[in-house]
Scaffold this motif. Structure first.
Motif, short mmCIF file in Angstrom:
data_model
loop_
_atom_site.label_atom_id
_atom_site.label_comp_id
_atom_site.label_asym_id
_atom_site.label_seq_id
_atom_site.Cartn_x
_atom_site.Cartn_y
_atom_site.Cartn_z
N LEU A 1 0.97 -10.34 4.82
CA LEU A 1 1.62 -10.41 6.12
C LEU A 1 2.78 -11.40 6.07
O LEU A 1 2.83 -12.28 5.21
CB LEU A 1 0.63 -10.84 7.20
CG LEU A 1 -0.67 -10.03 7.32
CD1 LEU A 1 -1.47 -10.49 8.54
CD2 LEU A 1 -0.38 -8.54 7.39
N GLU B 1 -0.75 -14.26 4.79
CA GLU B 1 -2.12 -13.90 4.47
C GLU B 1 -2.15 -12.58 3.69
O GLU B 1 -1.45 -11.63 4.06
CB GLU B 1 -2.98 -13.72 5.73
CG GLU B 1 -3.31 -14.99 6.45
CD GLU B 1 -2.23 -15.38 7.44
OE1 GLU B 1 -1.21 -14.67 7.54
OE2 GLU B 1 -2.41 -16.42 8.10
N ARG B 2 -2.96 -12.55 2.66
CA ARG B 2 -3.18 -11.30 1.92
C ARG B 2 -4.29 -10.53 2.62
O ARG B 2 -5.36 -11.09 2.89
CB ARG B 2 -3.57 -11.59 0.48
CG ARG B 2 -2.49 -12.29 -0.30
CD ARG B 2 -2.95 -12.56 -1.70
NE ARG B 2 -2.98 -11.33 -2.49
CZ ARG B 2 -3.63 -11.22 -3.65
NH1 ARG B 2 -4.30 -12.24 -4.14
NH2 ARG B 2 -3.60 -10.08 -4.32
N THR B 3 -4.05 -9.27 2.91
CA THR B 3 -5.05 -8.47 3.62
C THR B 3 -5.17 -7.09 2.97
O THR B 3 -4.31 -6.67 2.20
CB THR B 3 -4.68 -8.27 5.11
OG1 THR B 3 -3.57 -7.38 5.19
CG2 THR B 3 -4.34 -9.58 5.78
N ARG B 4 -6.24 -6.44 3.35
CA ARG B 4 -6.52 -5.12 2.80
C ARG B 4 -6.95 -4.22 3.95
O ARG B 4 -7.61 -4.67 4.90
CB ARG B 4 -7.65 -5.25 1.78
CG ARG B 4 -7.99 -4.01 1.01
CD ARG B 4 -9.00 -4.36 -0.10
NE ARG B 4 -10.26 -4.84 0.47
CZ ARG B 4 -11.27 -4.05 0.82
NH1 ARG B 4 -11.16 -2.74 0.67
NH2 ARG B 4 -12.39 -4.54 1.32
N CYS B 5 -6.60 -2.97 3.88
CA CYS B 5 -7.09 -2.02 4.87
C CYS B 5 -7.35 -0.70 4.15
O CYS B 5 -6.77 -0.43 3.10
CB CYS B 5 -6.09 -1.83 6.00
SG CYS B 5 -4.49 -1.20 5.48
N GLY B 6 -8.22 0.12 4.74
CA GLY B 6 -8.54 1.38 4.12
C GLY B 6 -9.35 1.17 2.86
O GLY B 6 -9.91 0.10 2.61
N ALA B 7 -9.40 2.19 2.04
CA ALA B 7 -10.20 2.14 0.82
C ALA B 7 -9.77 3.29 -0.09
O ALA B 7 -8.75 3.92 0.17
CB ALA B 7 -11.68 2.24 1.15
N MET C 1 -4.79 0.36 10.02
CA MET C 1 -3.65 -0.54 9.80
C MET C 1 -2.57 0.11 8.95
O MET C 1 -1.38 -0.19 9.11
CB MET C 1 -4.13 -1.83 9.11
CG MET C 1 -5.29 -2.53 9.78
SD MET C 1 -4.88 -3.13 11.42
CE MET C 1 -3.68 -4.39 11.05
#
Lengths: 489, 429
Positions: B164, B168-174, B185
């Motif tokens: 972001l 921040e490092r983020t993850r969404c889905g798979a 997201m």
């Protein structure tokens, strides 16, 4: 401004009066007997009586009702037909339920551009029935499509057996009108499917009613395929059925549906009014449905037969007509009803795993069910890797209920461990809210809260859903998460 | 590093391990920008740490992959540093069993397409032009000529790893093909032109490789309504790419292949893909509708090249509308001297104009006014994809759009310092 305690009689009377002035007293339900059916959706484990149920008849009324709720300091929960299975419509925090079932008109059908504009209370199957004479249909087909509403489908990003080819609700919604939690009305997206800037329609679909109340939906319609062929393939066991699923996917075909029913389900179905004449000694049944141009299906079905033989199928039957096709689907579509004979309650789980892991995961899930002494059966969208372990139980038996919950958690942990996810089509709701940490870390959940807060900054719309409660508390208190310095324009 | 234009964050970025921070030489400056430095982080951690430093110094960055689509967004404001994602390159996993792939943001699309092909699958991304990266394709959400068959970019995205604007490092889905766990997201990030987050990597769903592909060009018969025919072709089972090209454009672009009748007003280009039986049947159906010639796949690829053309003097606009409005809009645009490529479903018009050398600059607002007038009546959204360099100062390329308060709020929440691609999307985002 979430409610924190019981609503006083005076406040309740004032809210009833103000809301009744908007929708009419007959569309404002407040008696316990009236409220009872709104205490949960299809997830009946922990029903909560709403403080009030309001049935607005227009977008303007929804907007005014939302403003009235806010003025009274009350949270509210959007609701469709209540067929959801994750508790997304549970009225937590003494919420007011705003039911959209009166808003049930198909506002327009544009056959040339293959679009329809509908109100949220339109029943999913009714739209396909209405546009069928135009050789069109609405593709998302959740199992509850005879009852569920398109507004609810939007909230849950509903799928169904034919998601494999046609995608989930998100693929078919191009524009929406919605009432935001502050009562304002906004339109997102466009009929042509593009709007400059962020894809807010894509963000709203699947947000489980936590971003606002969708009051109008523009959906894409799909041409009814020229031809459909359905095969019923009988196997000795589930892994062999999964082997065929993998072969079909790898072959380059995109079937309309690949649905597996396991032996335990076959037994339940054949003992019920949904009996489809399936052999009771079969280990699994796979329904393969192909659709497309008439010229391409014979060869595709020939290839399916060849692959079925290699996978060890005992028998392959091809439906000769629509009636036989319906017969084939009876076992699949009647499965949940048939399970009603096994026990008073049914917990329909929903998780997804990589397709190649299906055989081992199903074996492990059955082992978990057996270990907990539960009546477990499996019906699943094999082409998507979307599992539905179904546990038949009696919720009046507290000890059994505990085993159901514990087994469910273990199944979800297993699915996540092999690269899967918590839900493929039922949503998180309250059911899986506290399991989100299995899949996402704090930063991931925080990003989701940032998105939610853009629509629903004070959490009044459908509180307590999707994100674990401790984080939702932080959401309601910006200082707790350090966002108070963030300029919000 | 020395110099009066040195960003205040320079020393911290220089000492940050793996940031790839450097001053650019004169030859390394992206066209039309004020970029003097480049970050090329080697990892997601390095991106996150870089963004935290940049945010603390209120120093904006231009986030880019292959830098092939810079002309399709507004020039970034107040920006001296390029954050290149080319350092994050490579395919982490390609699951041939499941037909999914995970790759780093800076991976060239050509490399991904080749890997998918070797594994028996097809990468359903064809953003216009060559040299694009995965991250750029996802950030812009731009589609090429095979949009009909491939679907929108967002439809193949299963999961994303992002950083972001706030670091921040983020993850969404798979990696699975069906998923409603949490908010979607990925839909928010895809097409956001890097204004909310830097895409670090992605899981994508591949498509089955077709067993047969047939491409042909056709000159619609005089009695045939070209738009109706194109729409009918696009609705055939195996249609993967269908485009109408105005004759003036078709005749000037040899890459589009032969034209059956040179005096026809339109050239219809179609690519069918799927099983042998259905592509044959569809091609025979189309061949019966007028004089036709076979095309190679490169002719369809050339349509994508047109969508990415970078001639200095050219205006290129993209108009989204309903299929039923194509004829009336195209007639008006042609009257105004615009040359057209028309995709019937989803209905999109690419409108081109190249003035004579030395033409009065007033041609640009005049052409934009025509587009505005015809789209406003239909509430059809449109964007400018390319302008002469001098045009960007006066025109927002997202002319047919407006930033809703929701979009502005989202920008503030995901990129509180407003350092990512500042101003590139609808002016204020």
């Amino acid at each position: 401004m979430t409610s924190t305690g019981p609503v006083s009689d005076i406040a309740q009377a004032e809210l009833i009066e103000s809301v009744s002035a908007i929708v009419g007293r007959e569309h404002c339900l407040s008696e316990p007997a009236e409220l009872f059916v709104y205490g949960s959706d299809g997830l009946t484990l922990d029903p909560r009586l709403p403080s009030l149920v309001v049935l607005p008849g227009s977008t303007e009324e929804v907007s005014r009702v939302v403003r009235a709720c806010r003025a009274a300091g009350r949270c509210f929960v959007p609701r469709g037909a209540g067929t959801g299975l994750s508790g997304g419509a549970h009225p937590l925090d003494d919420s007011v339920v705003i039911s959209c079932t009166r808003m049930a008109s198909i506002l327009s059908v544009d056959a040339e551009n293959r679009l329809a504009v509908v109100e949220p209370g339109v029943v999913n199957a009714d739209l396909s029935a209405a546009v069928g004479p135009l050789q069109l249909f609405y593709a998302p087909d959740p199992s509850s499509q005879q009852a569920c509403t398109i507004g609810g489908n939007v909230a849950e990003n509903a799928g169904g057996p034919h998601t494999l080819k046609y995608g989930t609700t998100s693929h078919h919604v191009v524009a929406i009108e919605m009432v935001l939690p502050d009562g304002s009305i906004t339109r997102l997206g466009s009929a042509c499917g593009f709007a400059p800037g962020f894809d807010l329609v894509g963000a709203v679909v699947g947000s489980e009613g936590t971003f606002g109340i969708v009051t109008e939906i523009t959906v894409k319609l799909t041409a009814i395929p020229e031809c459909t062929e359905t095969a019923l393939v009988i196997f000795e066991d589930v892994p062999s059925a999964c082997l065929l699923v993998g072969s079909i996917i790898r072959s380059g075909m995109v079937p309309a549906a690949l649905e597996v029913v396991d032996q335990r389900t076959i037994a339940a179905v054949e003992a019920s009014v949904y009996a489809a004449g399936l052999p009771l000694d079969a280990g699994a049944v796979l329904i393969v449905e192909l659709d497309g141009a008439r010229c391409e299906l014979p060869d595709q079905m020939r290839r399916v037969r060849e692959m079925a033989a290699i996978a060890g199928a005992r028998e392959v039957s091809i439906a000769r007509d629509a009636e036989e096709r319906t017969h084939f689907w009876r076992a699949r579509k009647g499965a949940f009803g048939a399970m009603g004979r096994l026990a008073p309650d049914l917990y329909v789980h929903d998780a997804v795993v990589p397709r190649a892991r299906l055989p081992e995961v199903l074996g492990a899930i059955c082992e978990i069910g057996d270990r907990y002494g539960l009546k477990l059966s499996n019906v699943f969208h094999a082409g998507d890797g979307n599992l539905h372990p179904n546990i038949s139980f009696d919720r009046r038996n507290a000890e059994e209920l505990e085993r159901v919950i514990a087994a469910g958690r273990e199944m979800l942990e297993l699915c996540v461990k092999v690269g899967g996810v918590l839900t493929g089509e039922h949503g998180v709701g309250v059911e899986k809210r506290d399991y989100m940490g299995l899949l996402f870390n704090d930063a991931d959940l925080d990003a989701m809260l940032r998105l939610r807060a853009a629509f629903n900054p004070d959490g009044v719309c459908n509180p307590g859903k999707m994100i674990p409660t401790t984080r939702a508390c932080m959401e309601a208190n910006p200082k707790a998460r350090g966002y108070d310095a963030v300029p919000i324009r | 590093m020395t110099g009066s234009d040195e960003p205040s964050a320079a020393s911290e970025l220089s000492s940050l391990s793996g940031s790839g921070f450097e001053r650019l030489g004169p030859s390394g400056l992206p066209a039309g920008g004020s970029i003097s430095h480049r970050l090329e982080p080697e990892s997601g951690e390095a991106i996150a740490e870089s963004l935290k430093i940049l945010q603390a110094h209120e120093e904006p960055v231009l986030v880019a992959g292959g830098m092939t689509k810079l002309e399709s967004m507004n020039p970034v404001r107040d920006t001296r540093i390029l954050l290149s994602c080319r350092g994050l390159s490579g395919i982490d996993e390609l699951d041939a069993e499941d037909g999914v792939v995970r790759a780093r943001s800076g991976t060239p699309l050509a490399e991904m397409a080749a890997a998918a092909d070797r594994a028996g699958w097809l990468l359903p991304l064809d953003p216009p032009g060559e040299g694009g990266t995965l991250g750029g394709a996802l950030a812009t959400g731009m589609c090429g000529p095979r949009r009909r068959g491939f679907g929108a970019v967002r439809e193949c995205v299963l999961g994303l790893e992002t950083v972001l604007g706030s670091g921040e490092r983020t993850r969404c889905g798979a990696r699975v093909v069906k998923n409603v766990t949490g908010y979607d997201m990925a839909k928010l990030y895809v097409g956001s032109f890097g204004t909310l987050a830097v895409i670090e990597g992605a899981w994508l769903r591949l498509q089955p490789k077709p067993r047969s592909t047939r491409s042909l060009a056709l000159s619609p018969s005089r009695g045939d309504e070209p738009f109706a025919l194109a729409l009918e072709a696009a609705r055939r089972t195996s249609a993967r790419a269908v485009a109408l090209v105005s004759a003036d454009l078709a005749s000037s672009e040899p890459g589009l292949g032969p034209t059956p009748e040179l005096d026809a007003r339109w050239k219809l280009m179609v690519e069918f893909s799927g099983d042998e039986a259905v592509t044959r049947e569809d091609a025979e159906w189309l061949g019966g509708r007028g004089p036709s010639v076979p095309l190679g796949p490169e002719a369809i690829d050339a349509l994508g090249g047109l969508q990415a053309s970078k001639e200095e003097r050219t205006l290129r606009a993209r108009i989204h509308l309903l299929p039923s409005a194509l004829r009336i809009v195209c007639e008006r645009l042609q009257q105004a001297g615009l040359r057209l490529v028309v995709y019937p479903e989803p209905a999109v018009i690419y409108a081109f104009f190249e003035p004579e050398a030395g033409a009065d600059p007033s041609w640009l607002p005049a052409k934009l006014a025509v587009i505005e007038e015809v789209t406003a009546r239909l509430a059809a959204p449109w964007v400018v994809e390319s302008l002469p360099a001098w045009g960007y100062a006066a025109h927002d390329v997202f002319m047919g759009g407006f930033a809703t308060p929701l979009m502005e709020t989202l920008k503030g929440r995901f990129d509180p310092g407003r350092i990512l691609n500042r101003g590139c999307l609808i002016g204020v985002l």
